[in-house]
Design a protein around this motif. Sequence first.
Motif, short mmCIF file in Angstrom:
data_model
loop_
_atom_site.label_atom_id
_atom_site.label_comp_id
_atom_site.label_asym_id
_atom_site.label_seq_id
_atom_site.Cartn_x
_atom_site.Cartn_y
_atom_site.Cartn_z
N GLU A 176 0.86 -1.19 0.00
CA GLU A 176 0.00 0.00 0.00
C GLU A 176 0.89 1.23 0.00
N ASP A 214 -2.86 -3.15 -2.81
CA ASP A 214 -3.58 -1.96 -3.27
C ASP A 214 -3.52 -1.92 -4.80
N ILE A 229 -7.12 -4.29 -2.43
CA ILE A 229 -7.71 -3.15 -1.72
C ILE A 229 -7.74 -2.00 -2.71
N THR A 230 -8.89 -1.36 -2.85
CA THR A 230 -8.97 -0.30 -3.85
C THR A 230 -9.98 0.77 -3.46
N LYS A 276 -12.22 0.81 -0.27
CA LYS A 276 -12.08 1.92 0.68
C LYS A 276 -13.32 2.80 0.59
N THR A 318 -9.51 7.79 0.59
CA THR A 318 -8.32 7.44 1.38
C THR A 318 -8.31 8.12 2.75
#
Lengths: 219, 452
Positions: free
Chosen positions: A8, A52, A77-78, A100, B240
């Motif tokens: 990540e 990621d 993971i995105t 996310k 994020t």
Amino acid sequence: MATILVVEDEKPISDLITMNLKLVGHRFFKAFDGAQMQQILEQEKIDLILLDVMLPVMDGFEWMRRHRHPGVPVIFITAKDSLADRITGFELGADDYIIKPFEILELLARINVVLRRNIKEEEGFTAGDVDIRLAARQIYRSGQLVELTAREFELLEVLIQNQNIALSREKLLELAWGYEFEGDTRTVDVHIRQLRKKLGWEERIRTVYKLGYRLEAER
Amino acid sequence: MRFWQKTLVLMLVLFVVVLDVSVIMIMNKSWRLNMNREQQRAASDHALIANSIYENLNSIKSRGMRINDTILLDVARSYGEYYRERGISLQLSNQDAPVYAEPSEPSARHISVTNELPAPYGYLQLTYRRDIEALYAGQDELNRYFVYINCISIPVLAALMYVLIRKLTKPLQSLADSTKSIAEGNYGQRVQLKNRDEFGELAQHFNRMADAVERQVTDLSAMAEEKQRMVDNLAHELRTPLTSLQGFAQYLNAAHIDEEERITASGYLWSETLRLKNLVFKLLDLSILSHQPVKRSRIPVVELFESVRRMEQANLDAAGIELILDADIPAVWGDRELLESFLVNCLENSIHASTPGLEIKLAAYEQDAAAVLEVTDSGRGMSAAHLERVFEPFYRVDHARSREHGGAGLGLALCRQIAEAHQAQLSLKSEEQKGTTIQLILQLHNNGPLTL
């Protein structure tokens, strides 16, 4: 517990994931790009990769394309929440896909599912005089076999998998009893009391004020 | 009912009615003329016969014979037999008492004239009858022929008209096809008509309209796409920091941790909140810029540069960079706050792209009757591929580096908006490893108060 490689590039997210992995007793390695990831994979024995998709230089999909069968399960993971991306991820041989922003408990649960599917040898969980073998569903206290009901065992498993994290009574109902269970949160209290008594874990299973319960393991 | 069908039916009905009425009137007239002729002929025949009989009777009288019924009958018969051959029947009566009568068919259509003989034979009436069956037969024949001609000519006429009308309304069809296609969303479609008539004119106007519509639609969809991209990017940008905030908050709340971990986690809550705040404020600036008119005033360049330097001094010192100010012109016209913001954004980008010990230059000068504000660095620079997209919101040349400095990826988007608000041009030149120059070119009317 397992050794997990977290790939990540965003430092906060990387730290967030690894700090939580550490809580529940997983070992981990951090990589911030494809090159570091490659290096770690060559040197260490990794059980699972959290990858990621949006990596600098070479993105996660591209890496998967070049290493079709890394021999290690991969969870993507995105931040991209599109069906096309999810399908691409699965087609490339990912075991799971998480978007996310994610709930950390959900991430841990998915990690457990993938690990259980791929794990070779079961590790035990030992705390004080209690020795638990989850795969064999056997619990020994000072060498004596402890009898648990099926529901108590489910609850114990959830507590161990999320050790060091406080879980609300509702969350425990959801994880150990399932979504369909229209239970009362007092059911949870009753079972927790049973577990404490049978395992002598009055101190170890902590009641966290206003939150719920937490299994505190050696860290 | 289609236009061509309406036209065809109406024209056909009109044509047939007019033609047939004319023909019927002509036939009627000719019938009347024929009858008249027959009447006249009957009258003159009658007069001739009456005269002959009179002469005959006179000559009989002159021979000293008395005119009795037998003699009358003889005379009448001789005439009657002569004329019977010619389809004429005669009748002689003496004061309504028939002397001589031809047998004749009562049903047959005929023409008859009855009159007295000239004096002194006024007591005798001669009736002349002629059969005119042939005339009727002729008329009937003509009527049949008329119907027959109608049966032939109406279909022929209809067929010809159909071909003609279809040919004339063909442009209409192609217009309709094109418009339908355009209505279905093929805005690039045009009507192909080279007619030099009203249809051609309509087609031209229509094409002009389609051009305008297409332009509008293209502009709108381009705008919508840019908006969509912006929203997508924003959503992506938010994910994020939100993940971090949510995760670390939960971690602090529920995890069994020690002091060191608490500090790390709360430190991230702090820094990610700042990052979000930064993003939100930049977005607010962007949105305010697109709705508010700029407040122009005369800004002394030296003042402008100095205030920018004051704002960025800490960053310059931390990066070990020297800032050089070079003001060739005394003042520019514009919105002070916006121009400051423009220069600060460019300067920050330059600082992030430079290594310690390098210089950055702020310059103001006149070029081609325009005032130019310029920021030049000799930092990292960027490739041509980046140059095209660098003004898009959230576009980052170096994602990791931008995040490191807490950038939201909106700086240059903001600069573009500021330039647009001033109707100024932006120019960006960059070479990798050589440096970057960005210019804001304030046009001539910006060098004085706006007179509108």
